[in-house]
Design a protein around this motif. Structure first.
Motif, PDB file in Angstrom:
ATOM      1  N   PRO A 239      17.693  23.360 -42.614  1.00  0.00           N
ATOM      2  CA  PRO A 239      17.403  23.336 -41.428  1.00  0.00           C
ATOM      3  C   PRO A 239      17.417  22.079 -40.641  1.00  0.00           C
ATOM      4  CG  PRO A 239      15.781  24.727 -42.619  1.00  0.00           C
ATOM      5  CD  PRO A 239      16.810  23.947 -43.610  1.00  0.00           C
ATOM      6  N   ALA A 240      17.189  20.676 -41.347  1.00  0.00           N
ATOM      7  CA  ALA A 240      17.176  19.706 -40.869  1.00  0.00           C
ATOM      8  C   ALA A 240      18.710  19.234 -40.344  1.00  0.00           C
ATOM      9  CB  ALA A 240      16.735  18.557 -41.839  1.00  0.00           C
ATOM     10  N   LEU A 241      19.575  19.524 -41.291  1.00  0.00           N
ATOM     11  CA  LEU A 241      21.036  19.298 -41.013  1.00  0.00           C
ATOM     12  C   LEU A 241      21.506  20.108 -39.769  1.00  0.00           C
ATOM     13  CD1 LEU A 241      23.621  17.755 -41.826  1.00  0.00           C
ATOM     14  CD2 LEU A 241      24.278  20.008 -43.443  1.00  0.00           C
ATOM     15  N   LEU A 242      20.945  21.538 -39.717  1.00  0.00           N
ATOM     16  CA  LEU A 242      21.534  22.270 -38.499  1.00  0.00           C
ATOM     17  C   LEU A 242      20.952  21.716 -37.253  1.00  0.00           C
ATOM     18  CD1 LEU A 242      22.873  24.953 -37.700  1.00  0.00           C
ATOM     19  CD2 LEU A 242      20.598  25.966 -37.799  1.00  0.00           C
ATOM     20  N   GLU A 243      19.601  21.315 -37.236  1.00  0.00           N
ATOM     21  CA  GLU A 243      18.971  20.516 -36.041  1.00  0.00           C
ATOM     22  C   GLU A 243      19.990  19.276 -35.647  1.00  0.00           C
ATOM     23  OE1 GLU A 243      16.695  19.624 -32.772  1.00  0.00           O
ATOM     24  OE2 GLU A 243      16.840  21.570 -34.103  1.00  0.00           O
ATOM     25  N   GLU A 244      20.133  18.587 -36.623  1.00  0.00           N
ATOM     26  CA  GLU A 244      21.206  17.493 -36.404  1.00  0.00           C
ATOM     27  C   GLU A 244      22.620  17.720 -35.824  1.00  0.00           C
ATOM     28  OE1 GLU A 244      23.044  13.409 -38.718  1.00  0.00           O
ATOM     29  OE2 GLU A 244      21.970  14.939 -39.994  1.00  0.00           O
ATOM     30  N   ALA A 245      23.037  18.980 -36.378  1.00  0.00           N
ATOM     31  CA  ALA A 245      24.232  19.608 -35.836  1.00  0.00           C
ATOM     32  C   ALA A 245      24.270  19.840 -34.571  1.00  0.00           C
ATOM     33  CB  ALA A 245      24.732  20.738 -36.822  1.00  0.00           C
ATOM     34  N   ALA A 246      23.322  20.502 -34.077  1.00  0.00           N
ATOM     35  CA  ALA A 246      23.198  20.819 -32.571  1.00  0.00           C
ATOM     36  C   ALA A 246      23.139  19.652 -31.886  1.00  0.00           C
ATOM     37  CB  ALA A 246      21.586  21.487 -32.417  1.00  0.00           C
ATOM     38  N   ASP A 272      21.216  33.397 -38.726  1.00  0.00           N
ATOM     39  CA  ASP A 272      20.204  32.465 -38.198  1.00  0.00           C
ATOM     40  C   ASP A 272      20.646  31.272 -37.630  1.00  0.00           C
ATOM     41  OD1 ASP A 272      18.466  34.421 -38.975  1.00  0.00           O
ATOM     42  OD2 ASP A 272      18.020  33.822 -41.183  1.00  0.00           O
ATOM     43  N   ALA A 273      21.760  30.791 -38.449  1.00  0.00           N
ATOM     44  CA  ALA A 273      22.519  29.261 -37.724  1.00  0.00           C
ATOM     45  C   ALA A 273      22.867  29.338 -36.381  1.00  0.00           C
ATOM     46  CB  ALA A 273      23.357  28.899 -38.885  1.00  0.00           C
ATOM     47  N   VAL A 274      23.781  30.528 -36.192  1.00  0.00           N
ATOM     48  CA  VAL A 274      24.360  30.700 -34.828  1.00  0.00           C
ATOM     49  C   VAL A 274      23.165  30.852 -33.842  1.00  0.00           C
ATOM     50  CG1 VAL A 274      25.701  32.138 -33.321  1.00  0.00           C
ATOM     51  CG2 VAL A 274      26.489  31.483 -35.688  1.00  0.00           C
ATOM     52  N   SER A 275      22.067  31.533 -34.318  1.00  0.00           N
ATOM     53  CA  SER A 275      21.136  31.935 -33.369  1.00  0.00           C
ATOM     54  C   SER A 275      20.286  30.755 -32.724  1.00  0.00           C
ATOM     55  CB  SER A 275      20.348  33.075 -34.030  1.00  0.00           C
ATOM     56  OG  SER A 275      20.877  34.188 -34.316  1.00  0.00           O
ATOM     57  N   ARG A 276      20.091  29.855 -33.869  1.00  0.00           N
ATOM     58  CA  ARG A 276      19.447  28.543 -33.478  1.00  0.00           C
ATOM     59  C   ARG A 276      20.106  27.657 -32.815  1.00  0.00           C
ATOM     60  NH1 ARG A 276      15.410  26.732 -38.534  1.00  0.00           N
ATOM     61  NH2 ARG A 276      14.638  28.853 -39.111  1.00  0.00           N
ATOM     62  N   LEU A 278      22.564  28.486 -30.673  1.00  0.00           N
ATOM     63  CA  LEU A 278      22.398  28.830 -29.201  1.00  0.00           C
ATOM     64  C   LEU A 278      21.088  28.512 -28.630  1.00  0.00           C
ATOM     65  CD1 LEU A 278      24.134  32.301 -29.879  1.00  0.00           C
ATOM     66  CD2 LEU A 278      25.067  30.500 -28.788  1.00  0.00           C
ATOM     67  N   GLU A 279      19.951  28.770 -29.392  1.00  0.00           N
ATOM     68  CA  GLU A 279      18.599  28.464 -28.782  1.00  0.00           C
ATOM     69  C   GLU A 279      18.419  27.017 -28.426  1.00  0.00           C
ATOM     70  OE1 GLU A 279      16.292  29.750 -31.822  1.00  0.00           O
ATOM     71  OE2 GLU A 279      16.181  31.821 -31.457  1.00  0.00           O
ATOM     72  N   ARG A 280      19.044  26.311 -29.070  1.00  0.00           N
ATOM     73  CA  ARG A 280      19.200  24.850 -28.973  1.00  0.00           C
ATOM     74  C   ARG A 280      20.078  24.189 -27.680  1.00  0.00           C
ATOM     75  NH1 ARG A 280      18.544  20.545 -28.898  1.00  0.00           N
ATOM     76  NH2 ARG A 280      18.812  19.314 -30.594  1.00  0.00           N
ATOM     77  N   GLU A 327      22.674  43.267 -32.899  1.00  0.00           N
ATOM     78  CA  GLU A 327      21.324  42.752 -32.498  1.00  0.00           C
ATOM     79  C   GLU A 327      21.184  41.901 -31.040  1.00  0.00           C
ATOM     80  OE1 GLU A 327      19.063  40.884 -35.216  1.00  0.00           O
ATOM     81  OE2 GLU A 327      19.694  42.296 -36.942  1.00  0.00           O
ATOM     82  N   GLY A 328      22.543  41.931 -30.315  1.00  0.00           N
ATOM     83  CA  GLY A 328      22.375  41.456 -29.074  1.00  0.00           C
ATOM     84  C   GLY A 328      22.445  40.087 -28.935  1.00  0.00           C
ATOM     85  N   VAL A 329      22.352  39.149 -30.095  1.00  0.00           N
ATOM     86  CA  VAL A 329      22.586  37.810 -29.925  1.00  0.00           C
ATOM     87  C   VAL A 329      23.647  37.280 -28.765  1.00  0.00           C
ATOM     88  CG1 VAL A 329      22.614  35.541 -31.201  1.00  0.00           C
ATOM     89  CG2 VAL A 329      21.491  37.520 -32.205  1.00  0.00           C
ATOM     90  N   LEU A 330      24.773  38.007 -29.111  1.00  0.00           N
ATOM     91  CA  LEU A 330      25.784  37.641 -28.115  1.00  0.00           C
ATOM     92  C   LEU A 330      26.562  38.911 -27.801  1.00  0.00           C
ATOM     93  CD1 LEU A 330      27.411  34.618 -29.896  1.00  0.00           C
ATOM     94  CD2 LEU A 330      26.376  34.664 -27.857  1.00  0.00           C
TER      95      LEU A 330
END
Length: 387
Positions: A239-246, A272-276, A278-280, A327-330
């Motif tokens: 998760p921390a790496l994904l946050e850094e990637a965003a 989950d990664a794509v969803s997060r 996008l949320e960011r 699930e309608g994320v995109l």
């Protein structure tokens, strides 16, 4: 099954489908293909009697740009636990059955028993079997192994080579390259690609080390290298790496690649990664998905000792992508970019792939109502058809 031999006697193929997403929804329901290209899209296309054409009736399916997987260990990855842990090669059947028409072959940890020459031979073998295939020169280590002894020559003289990768950073298996070494190989790749008229992507493997994306942040902050030259992958390792990637994507207007792990473990699934991301606020066009197919999924203890391994497959890539749509994320039109149009742009292949339009490669995947691939066309020839 692999199909298409019967089409070699036909000079043209007309697909009649229930709908076409280019990726945007088109009014057309017919696709006319010849010479490996799409030559026309329309409604109830009329072809003169006597023309050498085969008609495929698939009104129950929708046509989308065939998928592109930019990170595939086509010769097999692995080896972290010794010679008995080398992963197997991937087959053309496994590729096409997932709706994938184009792959980019990559070497990983093992650049000793696996070589760029072996990778090139496998890529050319896949091409002979009807798959559109390319490769990165290099492997985890720096300086990277090459075909000609020089990065620029590999890019300039070998058509299948479209970039460098996967170079490992922030990983105990990497060669721990210095910042100046990273800058040099990226610069060499850029110039070699310019001479060849290619994009020349530098594909960076991200481990779970504490430095994270810092080497790439420094590269883009301290040099003139443009952000679209560099693609970090496995950014959903934790998760921390994904946050850094965003933050990296937003700061540098850069693209990041999410890996479709079958077992994410301490990381996140690609869904989950794509969803997060996008949320960011990361724009969907800055996100791509890849499979790491036939690479190893090794497990290490706290001291870095090998304790086990699994082999990655490409099924999670399609399953997680389908879930994003279901699930309608995109919406479908946007989600297609994650495994098609965005990837083509990142790789510099957008003039030929990633869209359904006249003049582009006739790489087409036919999906059913559940977004499952039922047929895959590569250069106008059916290479997979579900029974």
């Amino acid at each position: 099954m692999m199909a298409g031999n019967e089409q070699h006697a036909q000079l043209m193929t007309l697909l009649r489908v229930g709908g076409i997403f280019s990726p945007e929804r088109l009014e057309a329901t017919d696709i006319l293909m010849a010479g490996g290209k799409i030559i026309a899209l329309g409604q109830d296309l009329d072809v003169p009697t006597g023309w050498p054409i085969g008609v495929v009736e698939a009104r129950h399916l929708i046509a989308v740009p065939a998928f592109i997987d930019q990170h595939v260990h086509v010769t097999g990855g692995g080896g972290e636990g010794g010679c008995g842990t080398r992963c197997p090669e991937i087959s053309a059947q496994e590729i096409a059955s997932m709706g994938i028409a184009t792959v980019v072959g990559v070497l990983g940890t093992d650049g000793i028993s696996r070589s760029p020459a072996e990778l090139l031979a496998k890529v050319r073998g896949l091409i002979a079997e009807g798959i559109s295939a390319y490769m990165y020169t290099g492997a985890y280590r720096v300086p990277p192994p090459t075909l000609t002894g020089d990065l620029q020559r590999d890019l300039a003289w070998i058509p299948e080579v479209i970039g460098l990768g996967e170079i490992a950073i922030s990983d105990h298996r990497s060669s721990q390259p210095r910042q100046d070494e990273i800058e040099r190989i990226v610069s060499d790749t850029r110039v070699g690609a310019m001479l060849a008229g290619k994009r020349g992507i530098c594909h960076f493997h991200l481990g779970d080390g504490k430095r994270g994306l810092e080497p790439l942040r420094r590269l883009l902050s301290e040099t003139e290298i443009p952000a679209d030259q560099v693609i970090p992958t496995h950014v959903n390792r934790h998760p921390a790496l994904l946050e850094e990637a965003a933050d990296y994507a937003l700061t540098f207007t850069a693209s990041v690649d999410v890996t479709a792990f079958e077992d994410a473990g301490d990381g996140l699934s690609s869904f989950d990664a794509v969803s997060r991301l996008l949320e960011r606020g990361v724009p969907p066009e800055r996100i791509t998905m890849s499979s790491d197919c036939n690479g190893s999924l090794p497990e290490f203890d706290a001291e870095g000792a090998y304790i086990g391994m699994k082999v990655a497959r490409n099924t999670a890539l399609i399953a997680d992508w389908q879930r994003l749509v279901r699930e309608g994320v995109l919406p479908l039109e946007t989600a297609l970019g994650l495994i098609s149009g965005n990837v083509a742009r990142v790789l510099g292949l957008q003039a030929h792939k990633g869209r359904l339009a006249a003049g582009l490669d006739a790489d087409i995947t036919l999906l059913d109502d559940d977004f499952q691939p039922r047929q895959t066309y590569v250069a106008g020839v059916c290479r997979y058809s579900a029974q």
